[in-house]
Design a protein around this motif. Sequence first.
Motif, PDB file in Angstrom:
ATOM      1  N   LEU A   3       0.834  -1.187   0.000  1.00  0.00           N
ATOM      2  CA  LEU A   3       0.000   0.000   0.000  1.00  0.00           C
ATOM      3  C   LEU A   3       0.874   1.244   0.000  1.00  0.00           C
ATOM      4  O   LEU A   3       1.869   1.307   0.710  1.00  0.00           O
ATOM      5  N   THR A   4       0.476   2.215  -0.788  1.00  0.00           N
ATOM      6  CA  THR A   4       1.176   3.491  -0.799  1.00  0.00           C
ATOM      7  C   THR A   4       0.143   4.602  -0.701  1.00  0.00           C
ATOM      8  O   THR A   4      -1.002   4.436  -1.102  1.00  0.00           O
ATOM      9  N   LYS A   5       0.567   5.709  -0.161  1.00  0.00           N
ATOM     10  CA  LYS A   5      -0.326   6.853  -0.035  1.00  0.00           C
ATOM     11  C   LYS A   5      -0.164   7.744  -1.257  1.00  0.00           C
ATOM     12  O   LYS A   5       0.950   8.118  -1.615  1.00  0.00           O
ATOM     13  N   GLU A   6      -1.282   8.052  -1.890  1.00  0.00           N
ATOM     14  CA  GLU A   6      -1.261   8.975  -3.012  1.00  0.00           C
ATOM     15  C   GLU A   6      -1.128  10.387  -2.447  1.00  0.00           C
ATOM     16  O   GLU A   6      -1.803  10.751  -1.490  1.00  0.00           O
ATOM     17  N   SER A   7      -0.248  11.176  -3.025  1.00  0.00           N
ATOM     18  CA  SER A   7      -0.037  12.531  -2.512  1.00  0.00           C
ATOM     19  C   SER A   7      -1.200  13.451  -2.899  1.00  0.00           C
ATOM     20  O   SER A   7      -1.966  13.154  -3.818  1.00  0.00           O
TER      21      SER A   7
END
Length: 125
Positions: A3-7
């Motif tokens: 999982l990555t956080k979208e900026s």
Amino acid sequence: MRLTKESDASLSGTRWQVTSLVDGDTASSLPAAATGKAWFTLDEKAGTASGSLGCNRFTAKATVRDGHLTLGVPRATRRMCDASLMDTENTLSKIFDRPLTYRIDHRSITLTSENGKGVSARAQP
């Protein structure tokens, strides 16, 4: 799975699709005829804003400073459109005619004037 956080969307260079009109704590959708037709893009480097107020295209000088956005006198096309589009356009013109504070929350932006009137918009892909 990773999982990555979208900026957050960037204020400048993003096409912001106007989704609602704000009056204090109340937001109301644009009239059906104007839905998807009002948008704006800021170019901080060039110091300009451009877009559509629902019917007519516009461009204006834009200054971004200390969480505020100020637009200069816009140059706009002069098309006559459906009454509800013209009403929306007049409302947006009055909102954009004064200094606005802006707040970006991920892919949404809210522009609000001193009197509490403003707009909400979503970043377009």
